[in-house]
Design an enzyme around this catalytic site. Structure first.
Site, PDB file in Angstrom:
ATOM      1  N   SER A   7       0.842  -1.198   0.000  1.00 26.24           N
ATOM      2  CA  SER A   7       0.000   0.000   0.000  1.00 26.24           C
ATOM      3  C   SER A   7       0.872   1.241   0.000  1.00 26.24           C
ATOM      4  O   SER A   7       1.638   1.487   0.934  1.00 26.24           O
ATOM      5  CB  SER A   7      -0.906   0.028   1.234  1.00 26.24           C
ATOM      6  N   HIS A  32      -1.440  -1.473  -4.106  1.00 23.45           N
ATOM      7  CA  HIS A  32      -2.689  -1.099  -3.445  1.00 23.45           C
ATOM      8  C   HIS A  32      -2.731   0.418  -3.254  1.00 23.45           C
ATOM      9  O   HIS A  32      -1.815   0.999  -2.672  1.00 23.45           O
ATOM     10  CB  HIS A  32      -2.749  -1.818  -2.093  1.00 23.45           C
ATOM     11  N   ASP A  34      -4.896   3.546  -1.738  1.00 27.36           N
ATOM     12  CA  ASP A  34      -5.952   3.882  -0.777  1.00 27.36           C
ATOM     13  C   ASP A  34      -6.518   5.267  -1.047  1.00 27.36           C
ATOM     14  O   ASP A  34      -5.862   6.276  -0.789  1.00 27.36           O
ATOM     15  CB  ASP A  34      -5.384   3.822   0.644  1.00 27.36           C
ATOM     16  N   MET A  36      -9.163   8.036  -0.039  1.00 23.68           N
ATOM     17  CA  MET A  36      -9.974   8.433   1.126  1.00 23.68           C
ATOM     18  C   MET A  36     -10.547   9.822   0.904  1.00 23.68           C
ATOM     19  O   MET A  36      -9.855  10.710   0.393  1.00 23.68           O
ATOM     20  CB  MET A  36      -9.111   8.444   2.387  1.00 23.68           C
ATOM     21  N   HIS A  65      -8.541   0.893  -3.645  1.00 25.14           N
ATOM     22  CA  HIS A  65      -9.441   0.708  -2.512  1.00 25.14           C
ATOM     23  C   HIS A  65     -10.141   2.039  -2.233  1.00 25.14           C
ATOM     24  O   HIS A  65      -9.522   2.971  -1.735  1.00 25.14           O
ATOM     25  CB  HIS A  65      -8.582   0.245  -1.315  1.00 25.14           C
ATOM     26  N   MET A  67     -12.212   4.263  -0.191  1.00 23.72           N
ATOM     27  CA  MET A  67     -12.811   4.526   1.131  1.00 23.72           C
ATOM     28  C   MET A  67     -13.532   5.858   1.036  1.00 23.72           C
ATOM     29  O   MET A  67     -13.075   6.881   1.547  1.00 23.72           O
ATOM     30  CB  MET A  67     -11.713   4.547   2.200  1.00 23.72           C
ATOM     31  N   MET A 136     -11.204  -5.939   5.979  1.00 22.80           N
ATOM     32  CA  MET A 136     -10.375  -4.988   6.733  1.00 22.80           C
ATOM     33  C   MET A 136     -10.042  -5.589   8.095  1.00 22.80           C
ATOM     34  O   MET A 136     -10.931  -6.050   8.821  1.00 22.80           O
ATOM     35  CB  MET A 136     -11.112  -3.657   6.953  1.00 22.80           C
ATOM     36  N   ASP A 174      -6.542  -6.569   4.535  1.00 19.74           N
ATOM     37  CA  ASP A 174      -5.915  -5.237   4.548  1.00 19.74           C
ATOM     38  C   ASP A 174      -5.936  -4.667   5.961  1.00 19.74           C
ATOM     39  O   ASP A 174      -7.002  -4.475   6.536  1.00 19.74           O
ATOM     40  CB  ASP A 174      -6.700  -4.319   3.596  1.00 19.74           C
TER      41      ASP A 174
HETATM   42  C1  DX5 Z   1      -6.106   1.599   5.840  1.00 17.53           C
HETATM   43  C2  DX5 Z   1      -5.753   1.251   4.427  1.00 17.53           C
HETATM   44  C3  DX5 Z   1      -4.688   0.231   4.326  1.00 17.53           C
HETATM   45  C4  DX5 Z   1      -3.359   0.694   4.881  1.00 17.53           C
HETATM   46  C5  DX5 Z   1      -2.595  -0.510   5.301  1.00 17.53           C
HETATM   47  O1  DX5 Z   1      -7.168   2.460   5.828  1.00 17.53           O
HETATM   48  O2  DX5 Z   1      -6.887   0.729   3.751  1.00 17.53           O
HETATM   49  O3  DX5 Z   1      -4.524  -0.214   2.986  1.00 17.53           O
HETATM   50  O4  DX5 Z   1      -2.599   1.411   3.958  1.00 17.53           O
HETATM   51  O5  DX5 Z   1      -1.450  -0.089   5.959  1.00 17.53           O
HETATM   52  P1  DX5 Z   1      -0.781  -1.022   7.073  1.00 17.53           P
HETATM   53  O6  DX5 Z   1      -0.360  -2.269   6.369  1.00 17.53           O
HETATM   54  O7  DX5 Z   1       0.340  -0.207   7.583  1.00 17.53           O
HETATM   55  O8  DX5 Z   1      -1.843  -1.316   8.113  1.00 17.53           O
HETATM   56 ZN    ZN Z   2      -6.476  -0.274   1.789  1.00 19.26          ZN
END
Ligand code: DX5
Ligand code: ZN
Length: 218
Positions: A7, A32, A34, A36, A65, A67, A136, A174
């Site tokens: 990620s 990956h 993320d 947000m 991903h 969010m 998650m 994740d």
């Molecule tokens: C959290 C993200 C994850 C995050 C994982 O909201 O969806 O993908 O980047 O990071 P680690 O592996 O450090 O928990």
């Molecule tokens: Zn993620």
């Protein structure tokens, strides 16, 4: 086959393309990303323009991903930006099956994401459409949190249910994944692991990826 998806959230945001390339060169199977929106989660990261820039830097599949509160409004921009796999949370209020259909119609794969507290009770309408389920193991919003081990039985039960009902849907995990806990998730049924801080937080990311892969397969 086990896959690891670093990620980039734990990478250096001043050079996202370089960080993407670094993971690819280090042996990442997927990358990956993320996304947000500051509404669905209490943090804001990046949008489709950053995904498009990263797309130009690597050839490995981009696992995006979302969010965000309205995946149905924004999916199109992320697929156009080059997302190969788009995952959408089931918790917000929108038409999930219609969104999955729309993503797949554009030629990308689509998965659904379940927060740690969200039960695995996906309808047949969703199950028959999806390419992947992402579990998650932290509350989404931030990298570097601790793996919530109590999610593991949910993954195991889901895997049993899917197998016994003829669904061959890959499972992904994740949140807080490290070489020390990845085997727990693999034994429960996942075949794809996201890792942020356990990859980008290490001085040698090639070794970090190898360590996680070895632990997953060991
Ligand atoms: C959290 C993200 C994850 C995050 C994982 O909201 O969806 O993908 O980047 O990071 P680690 O592996 O450090 O928990
Ligand atoms: Zn993620």
């Amino acid at each position: 086959m086990f896959k690891i998806a670093p990620s980039i959230l734990s990478g250096d945001f001043g050079k996202l393309s370089d960080e993407a390339k670094r993971a690819e060169d280090a042996g990442a199977d997927w990358l990956h990303l993320d996304v947000m929106d500051g509404h669905f989660v209490p943090n804001i990261t990046f949008g489709p323009q950053a995904v498009a820039a990263i797309r130009k830097a690597v050839r490995i599949p981009l696992d995006v991903h979302l969010m965000i509160q309205r995946p149905d409004t924004y999916y199109k921009h992320f697929v156009e930006a080059g997302a190969n796999i788009l995952t959408v949370h089931v918790e917000p209020d929108y038409d999930v099956p219609a969104t999955i259909d729309a993503v797949r119609k554009m030629g990308a794969q689509c998965g659904v994401v379940l927060n740690p507290d969200t039960p695995f009770d996906l309808s047949g309408e969703i199950l028959k459409r999806i390419d992947l389920i992402l579990f998650m193991t932290v509350y989404p919003g931030f990298g570097g949190q601790k793996f919530i081990e109590s999610v593991v039985p949910k993954i195991r039960d889901a895997k049993k249910f899917l197998d016994s009902n003829g669904y061959r849907i890959p499972l992904e995990v994740d949140g807080g994944i490290t070489a020390a806990n990845v085997k727990l998730a693999v034994d429960a049924g996942i075949s794809i692991a996201v890792a942020g801080s356990a990859v980008y937080g290490k001085p040698d990311i090639k070794k970090a990826i190898e360590d996680i892969r070895k632990a997953a397969q060991g």
